[in-house]
Design a protein around this motif. Structure first.
Motif, PDB file in Angstrom:
ATOM      1  N   LEU A 149       1.208  -1.380  -0.193  1.00  0.00           N
ATOM      2  CA  LEU A 149       0.021  -0.102  -0.411  1.00  0.00           C
ATOM      3  C   LEU A 149       0.876   1.295  -0.446  1.00  0.00           C
ATOM      4  N   LYS A 150       0.436   2.250  -0.115  1.00  0.00           N
ATOM      5  CA  LYS A 150       1.475   3.462  -0.566  1.00  0.00           C
ATOM      6  C   LYS A 150       1.953   3.972   0.700  1.00  0.00           C
ATOM      7  N   ASP A 151       1.238   2.979   2.195  1.00  0.00           N
ATOM      8  CA  ASP A 151       2.383   3.723   3.726  1.00  0.00           C
ATOM      9  C   ASP A 151       2.661   2.534   3.646  1.00  0.00           C
ATOM     10  N   GLY A 152       2.750   1.128   2.625  1.00  0.00           N
ATOM     11  CA  GLY A 152       3.676   0.649   3.190  1.00  0.00           C
ATOM     12  C   GLY A 152       3.234  -0.781   2.877  1.00  0.00           C
ATOM     13  N   PRO A 153       3.959  -2.440   2.973  1.00  0.00           N
ATOM     14  CA  PRO A 153       3.456  -3.307   2.751  1.00  0.00           C
ATOM     15  C   PRO A 153       2.528  -4.100   4.446  1.00  0.00           C
ATOM     16  N   THR A 154       1.452  -4.601   3.972  1.00  0.00           N
ATOM     17  CA  THR A 154       0.687  -4.676   4.929  1.00  0.00           C
ATOM     18  C   THR A 154       0.922  -6.169   5.576  1.00  0.00           C
ATOM     19  N   ARG A 155       0.655  -6.767   6.728  1.00  0.00           N
ATOM     20  CA  ARG A 155       1.055  -8.173   7.065  1.00  0.00           C
ATOM     21  C   ARG A 155       0.166  -8.734   6.808  1.00  0.00           C
ATOM     22  N   PRO A 156       0.875 -10.485   6.441  1.00  0.00           N
ATOM     23  CA  PRO A 156      -0.023 -11.210   6.364  1.00  0.00           C
ATOM     24  C   PRO A 156      -0.636 -11.240   7.138  1.00  0.00           C
ATOM     25  N   ALA A 157      -2.678 -12.111   6.233  1.00  0.00           N
ATOM     26  CA  ALA A 157      -3.397 -11.491   6.979  1.00  0.00           C
ATOM     27  C   ALA A 157      -4.665 -13.260   6.428  1.00  0.00           C
ATOM     28  N   GLY A 158      -5.178 -13.365   7.182  1.00  0.00           N
ATOM     29  CA  GLY A 158      -6.447 -14.397   6.336  1.00  0.00           C
ATOM     30  C   GLY A 158      -6.981 -14.255   5.676  1.00  0.00           C
ATOM     31  N   ALA A 159      -7.279 -14.676   4.228  1.00  0.00           N
ATOM     32  CA  ALA A 159      -8.539 -14.347   3.696  1.00  0.00           C
ATOM     33  C   ALA A 159      -9.387 -15.424   2.840  1.00  0.00           C
ATOM     34  N   GLU A 160     -10.251 -16.050   2.589  1.00  0.00           N
ATOM     35  CA  GLU A 160     -11.115 -16.688   2.087  1.00  0.00           C
ATOM     36  C   GLU A 160     -12.106 -16.033   1.653  1.00  0.00           C
ATOM     37  N   ALA A 161     -12.697 -16.838   0.583  1.00  0.00           N
ATOM     38  CA  ALA A 161     -13.864 -16.389  -0.519  1.00  0.00           C
ATOM     39  C   ALA A 161     -14.672 -17.926   0.828  1.00  0.00           C
ATOM     40  N   ILE A 162     -16.009 -16.969   0.919  1.00  0.00           N
ATOM     41  CA  ILE A 162     -16.687 -17.679   1.390  1.00  0.00           C
ATOM     42  C   ILE A 162     -18.303 -16.684   0.706  1.00  0.00           C
ATOM     43  N   ASP A 163     -19.509 -17.639   1.106  1.00  0.00           N
ATOM     44  CA  ASP A 163     -20.754 -17.682   0.927  1.00  0.00           C
ATOM     45  C   ASP A 163     -21.426 -16.432   1.265  1.00  0.00           C
ATOM     46  N   PRO A 164     -22.339 -16.090   0.550  1.00  0.00           N
ATOM     47  CA  PRO A 164     -23.438 -14.776   1.410  1.00  0.00           C
ATOM     48  C   PRO A 164     -23.331 -14.730   2.583  1.00  0.00           C
ATOM     49  N   PRO A 165     -23.328 -14.097   3.448  1.00  0.00           N
ATOM     50  CA  PRO A 165     -23.013 -13.827   4.547  1.00  0.00           C
ATOM     51  C   PRO A 165     -24.786 -14.243   5.235  1.00  0.00           C
TER      52      PRO A 165
END
Length: 195
Positions: free
Chosen positions: A90-106
């Motif tokens: 990002l413009k203010d530097g890299p983000t930390r690793p994140a959990g990311a998962e596609a989900i069904d509509p909640p």
């Protein structure tokens, strides 16, 4: 005292109104509590409030994991999810690793105003688990991998969920429900139900 509030769309995370935007006053919250962190005006979901300054600092620390549900424009790709997991620039530097998962509509409450639906453009939901909290970070991360955010809901902080609260509703929670263990804070907690 620790309060879990479902902050409605187009409300500020402060008690005073600002311009045409309402603050938290008028939601009948207990006196003497203040937000532990913030949610942008156009974001919804879990906002914790407390009258304990030490607890407020622990909640806002990067040690406490926060989960967000994001409706994004387009069909989220495996490549985009992989980028989010390792971190994005990002413009203010890299983000930390994140959990990311596609989900069904909640199963969520209706948003006011509703998300504008474009029949020619698909959308998809994802869950992001973060241990940092930069300004508009989730929206910027989604945009950085090519999937603009249409709706953003904070679902969980530590082990406290917004589940069961309608917009503007709140409940008192036990600080132990956060799942913090000592100064490090231990992550745990249920995931959003897939529907």
């Amino acid at each position: 005292m620790l309060i879990a509030l479902n902050k409605p769309m187009n409300r500020l995370s402060q008690f005073t109104d600002e311009g045409r935007w309402q603050g938290l006053s008028g939601l009948d919250l207990p006196k003497g509590v203040y937000a532990a962190g913030r949610l942008d005006r156009d974001s919804e979901g879990l906002l914790l409030l407390t009258d304990d300054g030490r607890l407020q600092a622990r909640i806002t620390s990067a040690r406490v994991e926060k989960s967000y549900l994001a409706l994004v424009e387009g069909r989220i790709s495996a490549g985009a999810l992989a980028q989010l997991r390792i971190g994005v620039e990002l413009k203010d530097g890299p983000t930390r690793p994140a959990g990311a998962e596609a989900i069904d509509p909640p199963a969520l409450w209706e948003r006011d105003p509703p998300v504008r639906v474009r029949k020619t453009v698909p959308d998809s939901w994802l869950r992001l688990d973060l241990r940092e909290g930069r300004n508009r970070q989730v929206r910027r991360m989604c945009a950085a991998v090519g999937f603009p955010c249409l709706r953003l809901v904070r679902w969980r902080i530590g082990n406290v969920l917004v589940d069961g609260l309608e917009p503007g509703q709140w409940r008192e929670v036990d600080p132990a429900d956060l799942g913090l263990s000592g100064p490090g804070g231990k992550r745990a907690g249920p995931r959003p139900t897939r529907r």
